[in-house]
Design a protein around this motif. Structure first.
Motif, PDB file in Angstrom:
ATOM      1  N   ILE A  99      39.031  74.611  31.244  1.00  0.00           N
ATOM      2  CA  ILE A  99      39.073  73.248  31.491  1.00  0.00           C
ATOM      3  C   ILE A  99      39.168  72.781  33.031  1.00  0.00           C
ATOM      4  O   ILE A  99      38.231  72.084  33.430  1.00  0.00           O
ATOM      5  CB  ILE A  99      40.289  72.446  30.804  1.00  0.00           C
ATOM      6  CG1 ILE A  99      40.427  72.738  29.100  1.00  0.00           C
ATOM      7  CG2 ILE A  99      40.311  70.951  30.929  1.00  0.00           C
ATOM      8  CD1 ILE A  99      41.678  72.289  28.853  1.00  0.00           C
ATOM      9  N   LEU A 100      39.893  73.518  33.647  1.00  0.00           N
ATOM     10  CA  LEU A 100      40.001  73.249  35.018  1.00  0.00           C
ATOM     11  C   LEU A 100      38.747  73.608  35.745  1.00  0.00           C
ATOM     12  O   LEU A 100      38.298  72.747  36.482  1.00  0.00           O
ATOM     13  CB  LEU A 100      41.294  74.213  35.507  1.00  0.00           C
ATOM     14  CG  LEU A 100      41.644  73.757  37.295  1.00  0.00           C
ATOM     15  CD1 LEU A 100      43.087  74.043  37.369  1.00  0.00           C
ATOM     16  CD2 LEU A 100      40.948  74.800  38.134  1.00  0.00           C
ATOM     17  N   ASN A 101      38.253  74.610  35.515  1.00  0.00           N
ATOM     18  CA  ASN A 101      37.155  75.028  36.478  1.00  0.00           C
ATOM     19  C   ASN A 101      35.708  74.282  36.113  1.00  0.00           C
ATOM     20  O   ASN A 101      35.054  74.164  36.873  1.00  0.00           O
ATOM     21  CB  ASN A 101      36.717  76.578  36.063  1.00  0.00           C
ATOM     22  CG  ASN A 101      37.610  77.549  36.609  1.00  0.00           C
ATOM     23  OD1 ASN A 101      38.361  77.236  37.583  1.00  0.00           O
ATOM     24  ND2 ASN A 101      37.720  78.673  36.027  1.00  0.00           N
ATOM     25  N   THR A 102      35.554  74.064  34.560  1.00  0.00           N
ATOM     26  CA  THR A 102      34.435  73.140  34.252  1.00  0.00           C
ATOM     27  C   THR A 102      34.592  71.823  34.860  1.00  0.00           C
ATOM     28  O   THR A 102      33.671  71.267  35.322  1.00  0.00           O
ATOM     29  CB  THR A 102      34.516  73.101  32.701  1.00  0.00           C
ATOM     30  OG1 THR A 102      34.482  74.152  32.143  1.00  0.00           O
ATOM     31  CG2 THR A 102      33.225  72.320  32.203  1.00  0.00           C
ATOM     32  N   PHE A 142      34.503  63.069  29.490  1.00  0.00           N
ATOM     33  CA  PHE A 142      35.214  64.521  29.133  1.00  0.00           C
ATOM     34  C   PHE A 142      35.113  65.056  27.983  1.00  0.00           C
ATOM     35  O   PHE A 142      34.751  66.030  27.822  1.00  0.00           O
ATOM     36  CB  PHE A 142      36.531  64.387  29.712  1.00  0.00           C
ATOM     37  CG  PHE A 142      37.524  65.441  29.412  1.00  0.00           C
ATOM     38  CD1 PHE A 142      37.387  66.828  30.109  1.00  0.00           C
ATOM     39  CD2 PHE A 142      38.350  65.381  28.417  1.00  0.00           C
ATOM     40  CE1 PHE A 142      38.022  67.873  29.802  1.00  0.00           C
ATOM     41  CE2 PHE A 142      39.052  66.533  27.960  1.00  0.00           C
ATOM     42  CZ  PHE A 142      39.087  67.766  28.851  1.00  0.00           C
ATOM     43  N   LEU A 143      35.184  63.962  27.050  1.00  0.00           N
ATOM     44  CA  LEU A 143      35.405  64.311  25.375  1.00  0.00           C
ATOM     45  C   LEU A 143      33.766  64.798  25.006  1.00  0.00           C
ATOM     46  O   LEU A 143      33.854  65.290  23.811  1.00  0.00           O
ATOM     47  CB  LEU A 143      36.039  63.442  24.698  1.00  0.00           C
ATOM     48  CG  LEU A 143      37.703  63.073  25.039  1.00  0.00           C
ATOM     49  CD1 LEU A 143      38.096  61.883  24.036  1.00  0.00           C
ATOM     50  CD2 LEU A 143      38.421  64.343  24.358  1.00  0.00           C
ATOM     51  N   LYS A 144      32.899  64.269  25.756  1.00  0.00           N
ATOM     52  CA  LYS A 144      31.648  64.377  25.228  1.00  0.00           C
ATOM     53  C   LYS A 144      31.217  65.973  25.684  1.00  0.00           C
ATOM     54  O   LYS A 144      29.978  66.463  25.530  1.00  0.00           O
ATOM     55  CB  LYS A 144      30.596  63.672  25.817  1.00  0.00           C
ATOM     56  CG  LYS A 144      30.922  62.089  25.089  1.00  0.00           C
ATOM     57  CD  LYS A 144      29.982  61.201  25.473  1.00  0.00           C
ATOM     58  CE  LYS A 144      29.911  59.482  25.068  1.00  0.00           C
ATOM     59  NZ  LYS A 144      29.213  58.737  25.663  1.00  0.00           N
ATOM     60  N   LEU A 145      31.757  66.512  26.610  1.00  0.00           N
ATOM     61  CA  LEU A 145      31.658  67.818  27.102  1.00  0.00           C
ATOM     62  C   LEU A 145      31.261  68.875  26.051  1.00  0.00           C
ATOM     63  O   LEU A 145      32.191  68.895  24.756  1.00  0.00           O
ATOM     64  CB  LEU A 145      32.529  68.412  28.199  1.00  0.00           C
ATOM     65  CG  LEU A 145      32.315  67.629  29.389  1.00  0.00           C
ATOM     66  CD1 LEU A 145      33.580  68.191  30.353  1.00  0.00           C
ATOM     67  CD2 LEU A 145      31.060  67.559  30.408  1.00  0.00           C
ATOM     68  N   VAL A 199      41.959  67.935  38.117  1.00  0.00           N
ATOM     69  CA  VAL A 199      42.695  68.549  37.013  1.00  0.00           C
ATOM     70  C   VAL A 199      43.926  69.349  37.601  1.00  0.00           C
ATOM     71  O   VAL A 199      43.825  69.905  38.650  1.00  0.00           O
ATOM     72  CB  VAL A 199      41.784  69.378  36.073  1.00  0.00           C
ATOM     73  CG1 VAL A 199      42.841  69.983  34.999  1.00  0.00           C
ATOM     74  CG2 VAL A 199      40.555  68.807  35.664  1.00  0.00           C
ATOM     75  N   ASN A 200      45.069  69.057  36.801  1.00  0.00           N
ATOM     76  CA  ASN A 200      46.070  69.733  37.513  1.00  0.00           C
ATOM     77  C   ASN A 200      46.949  70.394  36.311  1.00  0.00           C
ATOM     78  O   ASN A 200      47.075  69.778  35.172  1.00  0.00           O
ATOM     79  CB  ASN A 200      46.936  68.794  37.910  1.00  0.00           C
ATOM     80  CG  ASN A 200      48.186  69.533  39.095  1.00  0.00           C
ATOM     81  OD1 ASN A 200      48.524  70.715  38.895  1.00  0.00           O
ATOM     82  ND2 ASN A 200      48.352  68.716  40.247  1.00  0.00           N
ATOM     83  N   GLU A 246      44.312  62.151  38.245  1.00  0.00           N
ATOM     84  CA  GLU A 246      44.301  63.537  37.431  1.00  0.00           C
ATOM     85  C   GLU A 246      44.434  63.486  36.190  1.00  0.00           C
ATOM     86  O   GLU A 246      45.197  63.046  35.517  1.00  0.00           O
ATOM     87  CB  GLU A 246      45.274  64.116  38.200  1.00  0.00           C
ATOM     88  CG  GLU A 246      45.012  64.754  39.720  1.00  0.00           C
ATOM     89  CD  GLU A 246      45.970  65.706  40.429  1.00  0.00           C
ATOM     90  OE1 GLU A 246      45.636  66.453  41.317  1.00  0.00           O
ATOM     91  OE2 GLU A 246      47.234  65.750  40.056  1.00  0.00           O
ATOM     92  N   LEU A 247      43.894  64.887  35.528  1.00  0.00           N
ATOM     93  CA  LEU A 247      43.940  65.014  34.366  1.00  0.00           C
ATOM     94  C   LEU A 247      44.854  66.145  34.148  1.00  0.00           C
ATOM     95  O   LEU A 247      44.731  67.261  34.683  1.00  0.00           O
ATOM     96  CB  LEU A 247      42.607  65.488  33.575  1.00  0.00           C
ATOM     97  CG  LEU A 247      42.478  66.055  32.326  1.00  0.00           C
ATOM     98  CD1 LEU A 247      42.940  64.597  31.046  1.00  0.00           C
ATOM     99  CD2 LEU A 247      41.322  66.584  31.612  1.00  0.00           C
TER     100      LEU A 247
END
Length: 547
Positions: A116-119, A6-9, A31-32, A47-48
């Protein structure tokens, strides 16, 4: 996808990992967006969480409470935008996330939560389709195993193979439903000759409302081993638990989906077995009813193919369970609770052992359990004390195995030969009327010989004719106090001092009432004939009057 991925996106280049570095391997399953503290019970494992951190600002205690809850749920990490409510970030937040290995990621003020949620959800969609297909295939395998009768053993084997971790399945009382147990579980398993029991006390951390959760939660055991537990929850009923030790690897999205599908299969298997037990109990009930109330010969009874020793005498007894508190659960939960208690009583009767009373049979009839205990053939003389000790031990064993919300009374008939068991049952049934409220007690028919003798030989109409002959003038409402005085006077063996104390009246008042009673009845009360006749009339009034 884990936190490191995730942090590499590309959009996460400006994100900062503030704490929880040891948790960056956590798998992200979704994601929430969370800013309502009361919504935390709706989160799912992996969940994130994306938040402004508003609910962290309430108090240090609330902060720790939320993070502990997130840890139990296996939350992947927290993305926080602290500029509105948490500037600067509380030191306790950093320390707690480090301690619990929950990645805490600061996101810049200008990044929209929806991005963030959509990606992330788009990236997870391919994995999600693959995971869902896997779960469907896995569910089909479990269903096929269930139809073949492989049951819990096959479910356990397939799950352990898929998860790469040891797993056990228990019922709601934490008794194991599987025979194979990985050595990692052995320190927490209590064995007895008949079953294995998972010691719930071994958990260091468990959600307080575990039985009602519909999602997996993490746990820690007393030796710091961690794992995941999922209640087998279906139709508002918790049937048992799936317990996974994360011995070899962390669980991912596919694993959680597999556990959820497996929990439904386990619930259906438990329901199926319960139904089989109900059918078996019906067969047993038909046999025992014919034995106690029918006119079948031993040859006819043998056709039931029930293992039973016809050559020894038996004592019939009745077990009654009375709820201490009124049940406020819904009808489905109440029915399951009743069935669960019935299973616990049957299991306790099955496992209870005694060297003298070796034959113990039990079946359910209406609101009672009816049992027969056989006297070992080699024991020519069994004293009443030995039988009393048996039932005291049996009652204590039952009380240990049923919920503490019940009183448990046992009504014991007399020992009878196989062709006179109906008499033993009738004795046990008749002494139910002598039950004392709000306690667990054992009642023996031999202690009620006088009452049972009268019941057997004197009909209600005859008894009430006797009552009217001796007490008719005292039965009218205006003489109620005189009837009460007569009862106390006779119960106290004509002792004036004791009677006046029991009635809370003066001695002179008592003498006045006794004189009045003698005048109404027409004879003195201090003769042996009058005392016996009136005591018997009062006994009939108590025993038969309500009929």
């Amino acid at each position: 996808m884990d936190i490191t991925d995730f942090l590499k996106l590309p959009f996460a280049k400006s994100f900062t990992l503030l704490a929880g570095e040891h948790g960056t391997h956590h798998q992200i399953t979704g994601v929430n967006i969370l800013d309502n503290p009361k919504a935390s019970d709706w989160l799912s494992p992996g969940e994130l969480i994306v938040t402004s951190g508003y609910f962290f600002s309430e108090s240090p205690e609330a902060l720790e409470r939320f993070l502990t809850h997130f840890h139990r749920l296996n939350i992947a990490g927290i993305c926080i935008k602290p500029q509105i409510y948490l500037t600067p970030l509380p030191k306790a937040l950093i320390e707690c996330c480090n301690e619990l290995a929950i990645p805490l990621i600061e996101i810049p003020y200008g990044i929209a939560f929806s991005k963030i949620l959509n990606t992330v959800m788009n990236l997870l969609s391919n994995e999600s389709n693959e995971a869902n297909q896997m779960a469907l295939d896995f569910s089909s395998d479990l269903l096929e195993a269930g139809l073949k009768g492989d049951g819990f053993t096959e479910v356990q084997h397939k799950l352990e193979t898929l998860l790469g971790n040891p797993l056990i399945i228990t019922n709601q009382d934490w008794n194991l439903l599987v025979e194979h147990v990985d050595e990692a579980f052995l320190p927490y398993i209590q064995k007895n000759p008949h079953q294995m029991h998972f010691q719930k006390e071994a958990f260091d951390t468990l959600p307080p409302n575990l039985a009602y959760l519909k999602h997996p939660s993490s746990f820690a055991l007393s030796n710091q081993q961690t794992g995941t537990i999922l209640p087998v929850f279906f139709n508002d009923i918790t049937y048992g638990y799936l317990i996974v030790l994360q011995k070899n690897r962390d669980l991912n999205r596919k694993d959680y989906l597999a556990l959820e599908h497996a929990s439904i299969t386990v619930a259906l298997e438990i329901v199926h077995r319960t139904e089989k037990e109900r059918i078996q109990n019906k067969v047993l009930r038909d046999f025992y009813r014919e034995l106690l109330f029918g006119h079948s010969s031993i040859e006819d009874l043998s056709a039931f193919n029930i293992e039973f020793n016809y050559e020894i005498p038996y004592t019939v007894f009745i077990v009654a369970l009375d709820s201490i508190n009124e049940d406020t659960t819904n009808l489905v939960q109440q029915k399951y609770a009743e069935e669960r208690t019935i299973r616990q009583v049957f299991a306790a009767a099955k496992f209870f052992q005694d060297p003298i009373f070796t034959e113990l049979h039990l079946f359910k009839q209406g609101g009672y359990f009816i049992g027969l205990v056989g006297h070992a053939k080699q024991q020519t003389k069994i004293s009443p004390t030995m039988e009393q000790q048996f039932f005291e031990a049996f009652q204590a064993y039952l009380l240990k195995n049923v919920p503490p919300s019940f009183y448990l009374n046992i009504y014991v008939g007399t020992k009878q030969a196989i062709d006179s068991l109906t008499q033993s049952y009738r004795e046990a049934k008749r002494i139910i009327d002598y039950q004392k409220p709000a306690q667990s007690k054992i009642y023996f028919a031999q202690n009620f010989y006088f009452e049972l003798f009268l019941r057997q030989h004197i009909q209600t109409d005859d008894a009430m004719s006797y009552v009217k002959h001796y007490l008719a003038p005292l039965l009218i409402p205006k003489n109620q106090d005189l009837l009460e005085t007569l009862t106390a006077y006779l119960d106290n063996h004509l002792n004036l001092a004791t009677t006046s104390r029991d009635l809370f009246i003066h001695r002179n008042t008592l003498l006045y009432r006794i004189t009045k009673i003698e005048k109404i009845l027409g004879y003195p009360l201090d003769t042996s004939q009058a005392t016996l006749s009136l005591q018997l009339a009062l006994h009939f009034l108590r025993e038969y009057g309500k009929e």
